[in-house]
Write an enzyme that holds these catalytic residues in place. Structure first.
Site, PDB file in Angstrom:
ATOM      1  N   LYS A  30       0.848  -1.193   0.000  1.00 42.79           N
ATOM      2  CA  LYS A  30       0.000   0.000   0.000  1.00 42.79           C
ATOM      3  C   LYS A  30       0.879   1.236   0.000  1.00 42.79           C
ATOM      4  CE  LYS A  30      -2.472   1.925   3.461  1.00 42.79           C
ATOM      5  NZ  LYS A  30      -3.556   1.984   4.430  1.00 42.79           N
TER       6      LYS A  30
HETATM    7  C1  5RP Z   1      -3.580   3.901   8.777  1.00 40.73           C
HETATM    8  C2  5RP Z   1      -3.715   3.255   7.497  1.00 40.73           C
HETATM    9  C3  5RP Z   1      -4.969   3.479   6.734  1.00 40.73           C
HETATM   10  O1  5RP Z   1      -5.558   2.240   6.538  1.00 40.73           O
HETATM   11  C4  5RP Z   1      -4.654   4.147   5.422  1.00 40.73           C
HETATM   12  O2  5RP Z   1      -3.997   5.353   5.618  1.00 40.73           O
HETATM   13  C5  5RP Z   1      -5.873   4.276   4.510  1.00 40.73           C
HETATM   14  O3  5RP Z   1      -6.754   5.169   4.976  1.00 40.73           O
HETATM   15  P1  5RP Z   1      -6.938   6.612   4.354  1.00 40.73           P
HETATM   16  O4  5RP Z   1      -7.557   6.422   2.997  1.00 40.73           O
HETATM   17  O5  5RP Z   1      -7.833   7.310   5.320  1.00 40.73           O
HETATM   18  O6  5RP Z   1      -5.573   7.265   4.222  1.00 40.73           O
HETATM   19  O7  5RP Z   1      -2.859   2.520   7.066  1.00 40.73           O
HETATM   20  O8  5RP Z   1      -2.281   3.784   9.164  1.00 40.73           O
END
Ligand code: 5RP
Length: 311
Positions: free
Chosen positions: A203
């Site tokens: 991610k």
């Molecule tokens: C928190 C995360 C979240 O899952 C990630 O940031 C995704 O959420 P958003 O779209 O609100 O950024 O990893 O650490």
């Protein structure tokens, strides 16, 4: 005992037809074991090769952030429209119906809060517990360039090794903290390191310049986080550009659950990710779904009393 005389030998072996061997649909995943592939095929839609992960794990270091005050009320109604749920074991056990049957990407690192240094994490879930809750994948933050870079990498590799014992893939989450710049050079470095160390998908964040190079340089699928709440059209545009430039979907939280109409928004995001809908058309969909609910006199903020049946 069965009557052996009755058993017929098979005759239709189609000797001239070579046995089929499948190429798995996800980038860089063909050599994985069956269980890993099967779990990844629950997170990613095998037809589109993409996913809409609904992220609501923020509480593990932010507490009850806006839009996540009540997971039972704010998140449960969104479940039918997500491909996978990115969450903590606490939220899962306390608030998510086990009947939801969606792939769970379990947040497995933690140990800090917004009051302290963000990169100071540890492995916060034992592999046995990930198995117990039937996780389709485990998620762990890696802070490349962060104060506790080495420790976060150790968390990642230890979960990857544990996951290999049981066929559970690991999502490497590139955590940037407050100080690091989210440009293609940095994101390319962080995503590649996570993949080379064995993360099965990664991610990251979208960046306006050079995102295609970030995707090309990462040998496994990338999903993009939504980040801070944006106007809906901007969030849909970001999702569109990300998948158009090779991301395998989104792992989106605040831009869905902080939207004025979260169900309309997740449906619009789905149309971009799975149907290549343009941001403008997806925004039209968002607006019409939002207005439908307005004209039906419904409260746009979700309530448990009209939670749709979870499939
Ligand atoms: C928190 C995360 C979240 O899952 C990630 O940031 C995704 O959420 P958003 O779209 O609100 O950024 O990893 O650490």
């Amino acid at each position: 005992m069965p009557d052996v005389d009755e058993v017929n030998d098979g005759k239709n072996f189609r000797i001239n037809l070579p046995a089929k061997s499948n190429v798995f649909f996800l980038k860089g995943s063909n050599s994985l074991d069956w269980g890993m592939k099967n779990r990844l095929a629950r997170v990613f839609n095998p037809i589109t090769g993409r996913t809409v992960m609904l992220a609501f794990d923020h509480g593990y270091f932010q507490g009850p952030t806006t839009g996540l005050e009540r997971i039972d009320l704010n998140i449960v109604p969104l479940i039918p429209y997500a491909d996978a749920l990115m969450t903590t074991r606490g939220a899962l056990r306390s608030s998510i119906p086990a009947e939801s049957n969606k792939a769970v990407v379990l947040r497995c690192s933690g140990g800090q809060s917004i009051l302290k240094e963000l990169s100071n994490e540890l492995v916060a879930v034992a592999i046995e517990d990930a198995i117990r809750v039937n996780a389709a994948a485990m998620a762990v933050q890696v802070y490349i360039g962060g104060q506790h870079e080495h420790q976060s990498i150790r968390n990642l590799v230890s979960l990857i090794d544990a996951g290999y014992h049981y066929g559970i893939p690991t999502l490497g989450v590139t955590g940037v903290g407050k100080e690091l710049v989210r440009d293609a050079k940095y994101l390319g470095l962080a995503t590649r390191i996570a993949a080379e160390l064995g993360a099965h998908f990664v991610k990251t964040y979208f960046c306006e310049k050079g995102f295609e190079r970030v995707v090309a340089g990462c040998p496994v699928p990338l999903v993009v986080a939504g980040g801070k709440k944006l106007p809906e059209l901007d969030a849909l545009t970001m999702a569109y550009k990300a998948v158009d430039q090779g991301a395998a979907g989104v792992d989106m939280g605040r831009n869905i659950f902080q939207s004025e109409a979260p169900v309309a928004m997740i449906k619009a995001v789905r149309s971009v990710v799975h149907q290549d809908e343009t941001p403008e058309r997806a925004f039209e969909l968002y607006r019409s779904l939002k207005n439908e609910r307005h004209s039906a006199g419904e409260d746009l903020h979700l309530s448990a009393s009209r939670t749709p049946k979870v499939q």
